[in-house]
Design an enzyme around this catalytic site. Sequence first.
Site, short mmCIF file in Angstrom:
data_model
loop_
_atom_site.label_atom_id
_atom_site.label_comp_id
_atom_site.label_asym_id
_atom_site.label_seq_id
_atom_site.Cartn_x
_atom_site.Cartn_y
_atom_site.Cartn_z
N ASP A 10 0.84 -1.19 0.00
CA ASP A 10 0.00 0.00 0.00
C ASP A 10 0.87 1.24 0.00
O ASP A 10 2.09 1.15 -0.21
CB ASP A 10 -1.01 -0.03 1.16
CG ASP A 10 -0.40 0.26 2.53
OD1 ASP A 10 0.84 0.46 2.64
OD2 ASP A 10 -1.16 0.30 3.51
N HIS A 11 0.26 2.39 0.24
CA HIS A 11 0.98 3.65 0.20
C HIS A 11 2.13 3.71 1.21
O HIS A 11 3.14 4.35 0.95
CB HIS A 11 0.02 4.83 0.43
CG HIS A 11 -0.86 4.67 1.61
ND1 HIS A 11 -2.01 3.88 1.57
CD2 HIS A 11 -0.78 5.14 2.87
CE1 HIS A 11 -2.58 3.90 2.76
NE2 HIS A 11 -1.85 4.66 3.57
N CYS A 67 3.67 -2.64 3.79
CA CYS A 67 2.78 -1.54 4.15
C CYS A 67 3.43 -0.80 5.31
O CYS A 67 4.60 -1.02 5.61
CB CYS A 67 1.36 -2.02 4.46
SG CYS A 67 1.14 -2.97 5.97
N GLY A 70 3.08 -3.62 8.25
CA GLY A 70 3.18 -5.02 7.82
C GLY A 70 1.99 -5.85 8.26
O GLY A 70 1.74 -6.92 7.72
N GLY A 72 -1.46 -5.15 8.21
CA GLY A 72 -2.63 -5.19 7.33
C GLY A 72 -2.44 -6.14 6.17
O GLY A 72 -3.33 -6.94 5.85
N HIS A 100 11.05 -23.25 8.40
CA HIS A 100 10.20 -24.04 9.29
C HIS A 100 8.71 -23.94 8.97
O HIS A 100 7.97 -24.88 9.24
CB HIS A 100 10.40 -23.61 10.74
CG HIS A 100 11.74 -23.99 11.28
ND1 HIS A 100 12.08 -23.80 12.60
CD2 HIS A 100 12.84 -24.54 10.69
CE1 HIS A 100 13.32 -24.23 12.80
NE2 HIS A 100 13.80 -24.68 11.65
#
Length: 144
Positions: A10-11, A67, A70, A72, A100
Site C-alpha cells: 500500500d501507500h 505496508c 506489515g 494489514g 520451518h
Amino acid sequence: MSKKIAIGGDHGGYEYKGKIIPWLEEKGYQVKDFGPFKEGAVDYPDHVHPLCDAIESKEYDLGILICGSGNGVAITANKHKGIRAALCWNAELAKLARAHNNANVICLGARFTGLEFAQTMILEFLQTDFEGGRHQTRVDKINC
C-alpha cells in the site's frame, strides 16, 4: 532459473517497493509489481488479493508485501488458503519463516524497518529453502 517474485502493498510501502524492485532485478529475480503504482492512499486488500492469487496459481514463486506496519497486508494475505504470510522484523525470523513454516510471502513494515535492513530480510527469505520433514507435518495442519 531465477525465482519469480510478486511484490505489492500500500501507500506505506510504495517508496520501498520502488527501490526494492530494481534491486531484485539486478540480482537476477523476475519481479512483478502488483501495486500501488502511484503515491497516495490506497486500500491494501486491492493489491494483496491479486498478488496472493498469482502465488496460489503458481504464476509466482514467492511474494513480498510492504505496508506501514506489515500487519494489514499479513492479515489480508493469510485469508488465502494457499498463502502462508509471515510478518518479519529481523533476518532470523525471515529465514525461519521459510525454513520451518514454508512461508511464501514476507510482510514488512516500512515505518519500522530501514530499507537496507528490509533488503537483508528479503534476501534471507528468498534464499532459504523449506526444510520439510517434521515441519511439513505442522504446515499440513495449518489450513482449516
